[in-house]
Design an enzyme around this catalytic site. Structure first.
Site, PDB file in Angstrom:
ATOM      1  N   ASN A 196       0.832  -1.199   0.000  1.00 27.78           N
ATOM      2  CA  ASN A 196       0.000   0.000   0.000  1.00 27.78           C
ATOM      3  C   ASN A 196       0.870   1.253   0.000  1.00 27.78           C
ATOM      4  OD1 ASN A 196       0.665   0.670   2.766  1.00 27.78           O
ATOM      5  ND2 ASN A 196      -0.882  -0.804   3.452  1.00 27.78           N
ATOM      6  N   LYS A 197       0.241   2.400  -0.096  1.00 23.42           N
ATOM      7  CA  LYS A 197       0.968   3.658  -0.243  1.00 23.42           C
ATOM      8  C   LYS A 197       1.826   3.969   0.982  1.00 23.42           C
ATOM      9  CE  LYS A 197       1.500   7.226  -3.060  1.00 23.42           C
ATOM     10  NZ  LYS A 197       1.927   7.076  -4.462  1.00 23.42           N
ATOM     11  N   ASP A 253      -5.188  -8.247   1.200  1.00 22.15           N
ATOM     12  CA  ASP A 253      -5.075  -9.684   0.930  1.00 22.15           C
ATOM     13  C   ASP A 253      -5.901 -10.082  -0.291  1.00 22.15           C
ATOM     14  OD1 ASP A 253      -3.529  -9.885   3.247  1.00 22.15           O
ATOM     15  OD2 ASP A 253      -5.243 -10.370   4.503  1.00 22.15           O
TER      16      ASP A 253
END
Length: 305
Positions: A196-197, A253
């Protein structure tokens, strides 16, 4: 005539995929809060219902199975494992599990009132697995179409274990997809990194130089969508598809599982991230850790297109 993305996904073939990483139990305690405790200014939870679902690497594997792939899960279980939870895990995912004599299986217990989380209790004792447990894991058969490392930094993916994974993937020419939870240079040998970021900003140095064989970094950007890089150049971006957000738990996920299934079918990076973005969007509109199935994605594609 060129296939639409829907037609392409409908004809996706089941693949043999290995997931190795940190197994987590996601436990939910659900009830109602109608008053505050007289002992402290906290709500009292009544009428409780409890259930546990696979989390972490086990959730990645569960989602892959839900998307139609033959999936094996490899990891360790700590001393606090409960028989019912172990049966549940084996019911969901064919597993090769090491009985760890140290620490505990990370368990996240979420207390829910009216579908709102009011408290999370984490039970974990984070430490690298022992040499004995490393040796037990280092007998794996790497005869898979793709290997996924789902590292939650709970101790399973040690330098020795990761080196063993890379060596065998390279020996068998098996694609290696990694979801990292520490500095990116630890994962040298991976072919694709998915994060993620926040993780990207934390783990990827500004002067990062890609190693040989690293093809892409895929970054999920929450409410903005998903993007993929090829060395400082943004190759592509897909806007988020979720109409609303109920719960982001496990969205990464589901995204990782959908992406892996498509890559295992030799899809190009653009289409694979498109489907991954769809899967993540489906998940965040649902409560709790859960499986996004192949049919879920097909239904969403029909709505989008």
């Amino acid at each position: 005539m060129q296939q639409t993305i829907l037609e392409k996904f409908q004809s996706i073939k089941p693949k043999n995929i290995l997931v190795i990483g940190d197994i987590i139990f996601d436990k939910y305690v659900m009830g109602k809060t109608e008053r505050l405790s007289p002992e402290a200014p906290v709500p009292v939870l009544n009428g409780m219902v409890e259930f546990t679902v696979p989390g972490g690497a086990a959730n990645v594997a569960s989602n892959l199975i839900g998307m139609g792939h033959s999936t094996a899960l490899v990891g360790v279980l700590g001393q606090n494992k409960m028989e019912d939870d172990l049966k549940l895990l084996r019911h969901w995912v064919p597993s090769f599990l090491i009985d760890c004599k140290q620490g505990c299986t990370p368990t996240k217990t979420r207390f829910i009132s009216n579908r709102q989380q009011i408290l999370r209790l984490d039970e974990e004792n984070i430490q690298p697995i022992s040499t004995e447990n490393e040796n037990a894991l280092m007998v794996l058969n790497f005869n898979f179409d793709t290997v996924v490392v789902s590292d939650y930094n709970k101790g399973t993916i040690t330098p020795r274990i990761y080196s063993y994974i890379v060596k065998n993937c390279q020996k068998n020419k098996t694609p290696l997809i990694v979801a990292p939870k520490k500095n990116i240079n630890f994962y040298k040998g991976a072919n694709i990194l998915v994060m993620n970021k926040i993780e990207y900003n934390s783990f990827v140095p500004k002067n990062f130089k890609p190693w040989k064989g690293l093809r892409y970094i895929v970054v999920t950007c929450g409410e903005d969508g998903i993007e993929y890089f090829n060395w400082k150049k943004v190759e592509g971006f897909h806007k988020a598809t979720a109409k609303y957000v109920v719960d982001v738990t496990g969205a990464g996920d589901s995204t990782l599982a959908a992406f892996t299934g498509c890559l295992s079918n030799d899809w190009d990076i653009g289409d694979a991230t498109y489907i991954a973005n769809i899967a993540g969007g489906i998940k965040v509109q649902r409560f709790g850790t859960c499986v996004v199935s192949k049919q879920d994605i097909i239904d969403e594609l029909r709505n989008v297109h």
